[in-house]
Design a protein around this motif. Structure first.
Motif: not given
Length: 183
Positions: A51-57, A84-94, A172-183
């Motif tokens: 995914l193409d992502i942009l992290i902002c603080r 995070a953006e894919n072909a159909t959606n823009l996901y905005v994770f706060l 956790k040591d990581y956050m899996d964007l693929d799982k977050l998008i699929n739920n």
């Protein structure tokens, strides 16, 4: 791998560079714990699907809300916004990282409609909107979170959002964007 990132490109061109973290793949919170000890929390952002992502603080030393007095809550904002953006959606994770026992949900509830939705609306108003659904998700990550993992059917999926689009994760040591998008 770049998907159709029309809206994400507009966001990258609109948000001031000092708030963008283009070479960062890890969310970090440095603070002092309840015992006065230095505390560092790091959560890596992962995506196997490229995914193409942009992290902002935006929760920085700068005063984002100079028109408010320094009273509790008025100047609060979430720690990070991950686009995070894919072909159909823009996901905005706060995302709010917490070491304390207080719930991150209150701070995220303030940040979503009053800040994140404002950013997207303003960018679309000036730069034009994309024909994509914008999905807002609020994620609280706590150092010590209590979870009821077992049910009669087995374990609860740790990436299940509530009806408000909120999810509380244990550190956790990581956050899996693929799982977050699929739920």
């Amino acid at each position: 791998m770049r998907n159709n990132t029309e809206l994400l490109d507009k966001i990258k061109n609109a948000i001031a560079p000092e708030y963008q973290l283009p070479d960062v793949s890890c969310l970090t919170e440095k603070n002092i714990d309840s015992k006065g000890n230095d505390f560092i929390m790091k959560v890596e952002i992962r995506s196997r699907k490229g995914l193409d992502i942009l992290i902002c603080r935006f929760d920085t030393q700068k005063d984002l809300f100079p028109y408010f007095q320094n009273k509790t809550g008025y100047k609060k904002n979430c720690d990070y916004i991950v686009f995070a953006e894919n072909a159909t959606n823009l996901y905005v994770f706060l995302v709010e990282l917490k070491n304390t026992t207080t719930s991150p949900k209150t701070q995220l509830n303030i940040s979503k409609p009053l800040f994140a939705e404002f950013l997207i609306s303003r960018i679309e108003a000036v730069a034009g909107s994309a024909a994509k659904e914008i999905v807002f998700r609020m994620i609280g990550i706590k150092e010590k979170a209590r979870f009821c993992k077992s049910t009669t059917k087995g374990f609860v999926d740790e990436y299940t959002f509530d009806d408000d689009g909120y999810l509380l994760l244990p550190r956790k040591d990581y956050m899996d964007l693929d799982k977050l998008i699929n739920n």
